[in-house]
Design a protein around this motif. Structure first.
Motif, PDB file in Angstrom:
ATOM      1  N   ALA A  40       0.837  -1.205   0.000  1.00  0.00           N
ATOM      2  CA  ALA A  40       0.000   0.000   0.000  1.00  0.00           C
ATOM      3  C   ALA A  40       0.868   1.250   0.000  1.00  0.00           C
ATOM      4  O   ALA A  40       2.073   1.197   0.234  1.00  0.00           O
ATOM      5  CB  ALA A  40      -0.912  -0.004   1.223  1.00  0.00           C
ATOM      6  N   CYS A  41       0.214   2.381  -0.252  1.00  0.00           N
ATOM      7  CA  CYS A  41       0.912   3.663  -0.236  1.00  0.00           C
ATOM      8  C   CYS A  41       1.107   4.121   1.214  1.00  0.00           C
ATOM      9  O   CYS A  41       0.345   3.768   2.105  1.00  0.00           O
ATOM     10  CB  CYS A  41       0.097   4.697  -1.002  1.00  0.00           C
ATOM     11  SG  CYS A  41       0.885   6.312  -1.104  1.00  0.00           S
ATOM     12  N   SER A  42       2.138   4.948   1.410  1.00  0.00           N
ATOM     13  CA  SER A  42       2.427   5.468   2.757  1.00  0.00           C
ATOM     14  C   SER A  42       1.437   6.538   3.205  1.00  0.00           C
ATOM     15  O   SER A  42       1.444   6.915   4.382  1.00  0.00           O
ATOM     16  CB  SER A  42       3.834   6.094   2.775  1.00  0.00           C
ATOM     17  OG  SER A  42       4.790   5.153   2.400  1.00  0.00           O
ATOM     18  N   ASP A  43       0.618   7.015   2.311  1.00  0.00           N
ATOM     19  CA  ASP A  43      -0.336   8.085   2.608  1.00  0.00           C
ATOM     20  C   ASP A  43      -1.083   7.815   3.930  1.00  0.00           C
ATOM     21  O   ASP A  43      -1.591   6.708   4.156  1.00  0.00           O
ATOM     22  CB  ASP A  43      -1.332   8.183   1.438  1.00  0.00           C
ATOM     23  CG  ASP A  43      -2.185   9.434   1.506  1.00  0.00           C
ATOM     24  OD1 ASP A  43      -2.078  10.268   0.592  1.00  0.00           O
ATOM     25  OD2 ASP A  43      -2.965   9.569   2.470  1.00  0.00           O
ATOM     26  N   SER A  44      -1.176   8.845   4.746  1.00  0.00           N
ATOM     27  CA  SER A  44      -1.747   8.681   6.093  1.00  0.00           C
ATOM     28  C   SER A  44      -3.249   8.402   6.094  1.00  0.00           C
ATOM     29  O   SER A  44      -3.815   8.045   7.126  1.00  0.00           O
ATOM     30  CB  SER A  44      -1.473   9.941   6.914  1.00  0.00           C
ATOM     31  OG  SER A  44      -2.091  11.062   6.307  1.00  0.00           O
ATOM     32  N   VAL A  65       5.854   4.987  -0.859  1.00  0.00           N
ATOM     33  CA  VAL A  65       5.152   6.047  -1.578  1.00  0.00           C
ATOM     34  C   VAL A  65       4.678   5.524  -2.939  1.00  0.00           C
ATOM     35  O   VAL A  65       5.470   4.991  -3.727  1.00  0.00           O
ATOM     36  CB  VAL A  65       6.062   7.286  -1.755  1.00  0.00           C
ATOM     37  CG1 VAL A  65       5.438   8.287  -2.718  1.00  0.00           C
ATOM     38  CG2 VAL A  65       6.322   7.924  -0.393  1.00  0.00           C
ATOM     39  N   ALA A  66       3.388   5.592  -3.165  1.00  0.00           N
ATOM     40  CA  ALA A  66       2.727   5.179  -4.405  1.00  0.00           C
ATOM     41  C   ALA A  66       2.783   3.663  -4.651  1.00  0.00           C
ATOM     42  O   ALA A  66       2.744   3.216  -5.795  1.00  0.00           O
ATOM     43  CB  ALA A  66       3.254   5.945  -5.625  1.00  0.00           C
ATOM     44  N   ASN A  67       2.858   2.897  -3.565  1.00  0.00           N
ATOM     45  CA  ASN A  67       2.764   1.423  -3.622  1.00  0.00           C
ATOM     46  C   ASN A  67       3.496   0.798  -4.814  1.00  0.00           C
ATOM     47  O   ASN A  67       2.891   0.153  -5.656  1.00  0.00           O
ATOM     48  CB  ASN A  67       1.296   0.962  -3.557  1.00  0.00           C
ATOM     49  CG  ASN A  67       0.333   1.783  -4.387  1.00  0.00           C
ATOM     50  OD1 ASN A  67      -0.212   2.777  -3.917  1.00  0.00           O
ATOM     51  ND2 ASN A  67       0.133   1.403  -5.642  1.00  0.00           N
ATOM     52  N   GLY A  96      -3.746   0.648  -4.179  1.00  0.00           N
ATOM     53  CA  GLY A  96      -3.520   2.051  -4.508  1.00  0.00           C
ATOM     54  C   GLY A  96      -4.668   2.917  -4.018  1.00  0.00           C
ATOM     55  O   GLY A  96      -5.612   2.425  -3.411  1.00  0.00           O
ATOM     56  N   HIS A  97      -4.595   4.193  -4.307  1.00  0.00           N
ATOM     57  CA  HIS A  97      -5.691   5.081  -3.883  1.00  0.00           C
ATOM     58  C   HIS A  97      -5.767   6.308  -4.785  1.00  0.00           C
ATOM     59  O   HIS A  97      -4.796   6.668  -5.449  1.00  0.00           O
ATOM     60  CB  HIS A  97      -5.492   5.511  -2.423  1.00  0.00           C
ATOM     61  CG  HIS A  97      -4.318   6.412  -2.201  1.00  0.00           C
ATOM     62  ND1 HIS A  97      -4.434   7.771  -2.037  1.00  0.00           N
ATOM     63  CD2 HIS A  97      -2.994   6.150  -2.135  1.00  0.00           C
ATOM     64  CE1 HIS A  97      -3.228   8.293  -1.860  1.00  0.00           C
ATOM     65  NE2 HIS A  97      -2.340   7.344  -1.914  1.00  0.00           N
ATOM     66  N   THR A  98      -6.941   6.923  -4.782  1.00  0.00           N
ATOM     67  CA  THR A  98      -7.124   8.155  -5.547  1.00  0.00           C
ATOM     68  C   THR A  98      -6.401   9.298  -4.833  1.00  0.00           C
ATOM     69  O   THR A  98      -6.039   9.171  -3.664  1.00  0.00           O
ATOM     70  CB  THR A  98      -8.618   8.508  -5.680  1.00  0.00           C
ATOM     71  OG1 THR A  98      -9.145   8.731  -4.365  1.00  0.00           O
ATOM     72  CG2 THR A  98      -9.408   7.390  -6.356  1.00  0.00           C
ATOM     73  N   ASN A  99      -6.213  10.406  -5.520  1.00  0.00           N
ATOM     74  CA  ASN A  99      -5.523  11.571  -4.945  1.00  0.00           C
ATOM     75  C   ASN A  99      -4.140  11.205  -4.392  1.00  0.00           C
ATOM     76  O   ASN A  99      -3.752  11.694  -3.329  1.00  0.00           O
ATOM     77  CB  ASN A  99      -6.346  12.216  -3.824  1.00  0.00           C
ATOM     78  CG  ASN A  99      -7.717  12.673  -4.301  1.00  0.00           C
ATOM     79  OD1 ASN A  99      -8.592  11.840  -4.506  1.00  0.00           O
ATOM     80  ND2 ASN A  99      -7.896  13.969  -4.488  1.00  0.00           N
ATOM     81  N   CYS A 100      -3.443  10.311  -5.087  1.00  0.00           N
ATOM     82  CA  CYS A 100      -2.130   9.877  -4.604  1.00  0.00           C
ATOM     83  C   CYS A 100      -1.083  10.934  -4.956  1.00  0.00           C
ATOM     84  O   CYS A 100      -0.821  11.202  -6.135  1.00  0.00           O
ATOM     85  CB  CYS A 100      -1.754   8.528  -5.219  1.00  0.00           C
ATOM     86  SG  CYS A 100      -0.174   7.892  -4.605  1.00  0.00           S
ATOM     87  N   GLY A 101      -0.494  11.522  -3.937  1.00  0.00           N
ATOM     88  CA  GLY A 101       0.499  12.574  -4.149  1.00  0.00           C
ATOM     89  C   GLY A 101       1.708  12.081  -4.922  1.00  0.00           C
ATOM     90  O   GLY A 101       2.273  12.803  -5.741  1.00  0.00           O
ATOM     91  N   GLY A 102       2.112  10.828  -4.671  1.00  0.00           N
ATOM     92  CA  GLY A 102       3.265  10.254  -5.373  1.00  0.00           C
ATOM     93  C   GLY A 102       2.989  10.119  -6.859  1.00  0.00           C
ATOM     94  O   GLY A 102       3.821  10.463  -7.705  1.00  0.00           O
TER      95      GLY A 102
HETATM   96 ZN   LIG Z   1      -0.344   7.635  -2.328  1.00  0.00          ZN
END
Ligand SMILES: [Zn+2]
Length: 198
Positions: A40-44, A65-67, A96-102
């Protein structure tokens, strides 16, 4: 949030489980038997156990970051090996996820020096500009990124050697709705199938 919140939340966590079963932690310490390895992504905002309300013990998780599946990433390779050989997971979920900063930074060709050591891999996961007429919305890019990692994982030497029968699943967590869209391998578009080599 501060350190006191951290402590308070942990007390709540312990109480919740001990209320349901006074020997909960005694049992927990005896071992883990997860069915899922999750990348998974590191996004909180997108913690895999949080968004699925998964109890402790069911998801073995690697986050970056960005899986990304990066073949030379020894941390991921060791986790993958351990999950396949020792934990004998049934599924590998690329989450993954939407609005992924990476993903967005990679697509916008961010050149901030401190990020490039990792962002170069995310940039390699982006579609070729102009290769299709597809309009690349952030959601589509995030999904594309997940598909690329599914393909990379299929070719990863550790998966090739130890992953027989272990299903690779992709999923996209939608921050706008909270929905986790799990891609059904039976229900992919022609383009997606081609990309993944199904
Ligand atoms: Zn992300």
């Amino acid at each position: 949030m501060d350190i006191e919140d951290l402590k308070r939340k942990n007390i709540n966590f312990r109480k919740k489980w001990l209320d349901t079963d006074p020997s909960y932690f005694e049992k927990l310490q005896q071992g883990q038997d997860p069915d899922f390895l999750v990348l998974a992504c590191s996004d909180s905002r997108v913690g895999p156990t949080t968004v699925t309300e998964m109890e402790p013990g069911h998801m073995f998780i690697h986050r970056n970051v960005a899986n990304q599946v990066v073949e030379g990433d020894e941390s991921f390779a060791a986790g993958l090996y351990y999950a396949l050989v020792h934990l004998k997971v049934k599924y590998i979920l690329i989450n993954g996820h939407t609005n992924c900063g990476g993903v967005q930074a990679a697509w916008e060709n961010n050149d901030e020096e401190g990020l490039q050591g990792w962002l170069k891999y995310v940039k390699d996961s982006m579609p070729e500009r102009g290769a299709t007429t597809e309009e690349w919305t952030p959601e589509k890019l995030s999904k594309f990124n997940v598909m690329v990692q599914m393909k990379r994982l299929q070719k990863h030497p550790v998966y090739q050697k130890h992953g027989e029968g272990v299903q690779i699943i992709g999923a996209l967590f939608d921050l706008k709705t909270g929905n986790l869209d799990v891609f059904d391998p039976e229900n992919l578009t022609e383009e997606e199938r081609e990309m993944l080599g199904y």
